[in-house]
Design a protein around this motif. Sequence first.
Motif, mmCIF file in Angstrom:
data_model
loop_
_atom_site.group_PDB
_atom_site.id
_atom_site.type_symbol
_atom_site.label_atom_id
_atom_site.label_comp_id
_atom_site.label_asym_id
_atom_site.label_seq_id
_atom_site.Cartn_x
_atom_site.Cartn_y
_atom_site.Cartn_z
ATOM 1 N N TYR A 174 40.391 43.173 34.830
ATOM 2 C CA TYR A 174 40.389 41.887 34.137
ATOM 3 C C TYR A 174 41.194 40.906 34.987
ATOM 4 C CZ TYR A 174 38.967 45.018 30.414
ATOM 5 O OH TYR A 174 38.316 45.974 29.683
ATOM 6 N N THR A 175 40.509 39.978 35.612
ATOM 7 C CA THR A 175 41.165 39.050 36.525
ATOM 8 C C THR A 175 41.825 37.913 35.746
ATOM 9 O OG1 THR A 175 39.138 37.775 36.819
ATOM 10 C CG2 THR A 175 39.542 39.587 38.359
ATOM 11 N N LEU A 176 42.727 37.237 36.437
ATOM 12 C CA LEU A 176 43.425 36.093 35.847
ATOM 13 C C LEU A 176 43.639 35.052 36.926
ATOM 14 C CD1 LEU A 176 45.028 35.060 33.265
ATOM 15 C CD2 LEU A 176 47.071 35.990 34.392
ATOM 16 N N ASN A 177 43.170 33.844 36.668
ATOM 17 C CA ASN A 177 43.461 32.736 37.568
ATOM 18 C C ASN A 177 44.893 32.284 37.359
ATOM 19 O OD1 ASN A 177 40.864 32.669 38.708
ATOM 20 N ND2 ASN A 177 40.089 31.436 36.996
ATOM 21 N N LYS A 178 45.397 31.495 38.251
ATOM 22 C CA LYS A 178 46.794 31.082 38.207
ATOM 23 C C LYS A 178 47.136 30.509 36.824
ATOM 24 C CE LYS A 178 47.236 30.271 43.160
ATOM 25 N NZ LYS A 178 47.528 29.303 44.233
ATOM 26 N N LYS A 195 41.840 51.903 44.501
ATOM 27 C CA LYS A 195 43.139 52.546 44.683
ATOM 28 C C LYS A 195 44.274 51.537 44.708
ATOM 29 C CE LYS A 195 45.799 56.099 45.526
ATOM 30 N NZ LYS A 195 46.090 57.072 44.456
ATOM 31 N N ASN A 196 43.954 50.282 45.019
ATOM 32 C CA ASN A 196 44.990 49.264 45.149
ATOM 33 C C ASN A 196 44.648 48.036 44.323
ATOM 34 O OD1 ASN A 196 44.681 50.625 48.145
ATOM 35 N ND2 ASN A 196 46.808 50.387 47.508
ATOM 36 N N ALA A 197 45.672 47.261 44.029
ATOM 37 C CA ALA A 197 45.502 45.985 43.332
ATOM 38 C C ALA A 197 46.587 45.036 43.823
ATOM 39 C CB ALA A 197 45.586 46.161 41.819
ATOM 40 N N SER A 198 46.321 43.753 43.728
ATOM 41 C CA SER A 198 47.298 42.755 44.158
ATOM 42 C C SER A 198 47.563 41.763 43.031
ATOM 43 C CB SER A 198 46.792 42.019 45.402
ATOM 44 O OG SER A 198 45.576 41.347 45.132
ATOM 45 N N PHE A 199 48.690 41.104 43.111
ATOM 46 C CA PHE A 199 49.008 40.033 42.176
ATOM 47 C C PHE A 199 50.045 39.126 42.814
ATOM 48 C CE2 PHE A 199 52.368 43.021 41.426
ATOM 49 C CZ PHE A 199 53.456 42.303 40.947
ATOM 50 N N SER A 200 50.180 37.938 42.270
ATOM 51 C CA SER A 200 51.169 36.999 42.792
ATOM 52 C C SER A 200 51.630 36.079 41.667
ATOM 53 C CB SER A 200 50.585 36.174 43.944
ATOM 54 O OG SER A 200 49.491 35.398 43.495
#
Length: 213
Positions: A174-178, A195-200
């Motif tokens: 489930y993606t999320l824009n800024k 296997k991986n995920a990113s976030f900021s």
Amino acid sequence: MKVKILTGGPDDCIPNEIYDYKSDNWCGVDIGASKLIEHDINPLLSIGDFDSSTARELELVRLKSKKTIYKPLKDDITDTELALRYLITNYEIDQIELYGATGGRLDQLLANIFFILKPCYQNYVEKIQIIDKWNKIKFFLPGSHQLEKDNDMKYLAFVPLTQVKELELPDEKYTLNKTNFMAPVSLSSNEFIGKNASFSFRNGVVMVIQSKD
């Protein structure tokens, strides 16, 4: 130095396999020190008011631990924080794993989460992890981050603990824009795609939980 801390949380929340790592650097907090000694682990440090320990247990703690700090008078911090502050003041700490910090009393659970927001832990936010049988909890400061999926865990949650700006989840199920968050909230039941995920995010502190039922 990597240090594992065992506090006095319920036994059924503590991963059984932790006691296999007998040669690791361990810190026992209150009755957690006695649990370590019962499993033939001699703690680097045992610390607390030991109000959950018998006189015999405290005697064994003093005998088996490399260093024991008995502090019977209550401070304005928990025994767990007492341990954390002593460790980061007296050792070169690269990583801390905290066990026995969940389950049982809800007030203790909240204390074991919210301490991370205190200024004295600013330099250790990303070095502290809370682990139990169902959850692995990490804390993050602003920036871009990469996560690796734990093989035993299914779910992924992002929890802004403070005001957080521009939280972005670009490659999770489930993606999320800024998005800005003005108060704490749990963005639960997300998942890894691979296997991986990113976030900021821009400011504040975000707690990330990998969990399973």
